[in-house]
Design a protein around this motif. Structure first.
Motif, mmCIF file in Angstrom:
data_model
loop_
_atom_site.group_PDB
_atom_site.id
_atom_site.type_symbol
_atom_site.label_atom_id
_atom_site.label_comp_id
_atom_site.label_asym_id
_atom_site.label_seq_id
_atom_site.Cartn_x
_atom_site.Cartn_y
_atom_site.Cartn_z
ATOM 1 N N GLY A 53 52.177 -37.346 55.528
ATOM 2 C CA GLY A 53 52.563 -38.736 55.279
ATOM 3 C C GLY A 53 52.238 -39.228 53.888
ATOM 4 O O GLY A 53 52.384 -40.406 53.595
ATOM 5 N N VAL A 54 51.810 -38.307 53.005
ATOM 6 C CA VAL A 54 51.401 -38.693 51.657
ATOM 7 C C VAL A 54 52.223 -37.941 50.621
ATOM 8 O O VAL A 54 52.418 -36.735 50.736
ATOM 9 C CB VAL A 54 49.893 -38.400 51.442
ATOM 10 N N VAL A 55 52.699 -38.665 49.620
ATOM 11 C CA VAL A 55 53.351 -38.058 48.460
ATOM 12 C C VAL A 55 52.315 -38.086 47.342
ATOM 13 O O VAL A 55 51.846 -39.154 46.956
ATOM 14 C CB VAL A 55 54.618 -38.836 48.038
ATOM 15 N N SER A 56 51.947 -36.919 46.858
ATOM 16 C CA SER A 56 50.930 -36.811 45.823
ATOM 17 C C SER A 56 51.593 -36.513 44.484
ATOM 18 O O SER A 56 52.346 -35.552 44.359
ATOM 19 C CB SER A 56 49.949 -35.692 46.197
ATOM 20 N N THR A 57 51.312 -37.356 43.495
ATOM 21 C CA THR A 57 51.881 -37.194 42.160
ATOM 22 C C THR A 57 50.747 -37.168 41.145
ATOM 23 O O THR A 57 49.877 -38.040 41.174
ATOM 24 C CB THR A 57 52.845 -38.357 41.836
ATOM 25 N N LYS A 58 50.789 -36.172 40.277
ATOM 26 C CA LYS A 58 49.771 -36.095 39.230
ATOM 27 C C LYS A 58 50.085 -37.154 38.176
ATOM 28 O O LYS A 58 51.124 -37.087 37.511
ATOM 29 C CB LYS A 58 49.746 -34.701 38.615
#
Length: 103
Positions: A53-58
């Protein structure tokens, strides 16, 4: 019963949340609570997070260009940012207090 403790929850179904510094520690706990409340969560951090459920973006939050790009990625998907948790911190170069620039 759990000693009278009632966990806080909100109905955030259909809402988009952004958490800066959400890959570890307090930020990760905030992310987990937002996910449990139904939000679609985007984490902006130097580190990646793997969580359903999480979109991780650097994203380096000290870079205006990177933050602008991350915002545009969300908006381009037809979403809006409903919740912003500015959890990331940046102290800059450490100096004695009286040596910091007032700005």
């Amino acid at each position: 019963m759990n000693g009278g403790f009632v966990p806080v929850s909100y109905d955030l179904i259909g809402k988009t949340a952004v958490v800066t510094g959400g890959a570890k520690s307090i930020g990760k706990a905030i992310v987990e609570r937002l996910v449990a409340s139904g939000a679609a969560v985007h984490v902006w951090d130097r580190d990646q997070i793997e969580l359903k459920g999480v979109v991780s973006t650097k994203v380096d939050i000290t870079s205006r260009d990177q933050v602008t790009h991350a915002i545009n990625m969300i908006v381009d998907r037809g979403l809006r940012i409903d919740v912003l948790v500015n959890n990331a911190g940046y102290l800059g170069t450490l100096h004695p207090f009286d040596q910091h620039e007032p700005a």
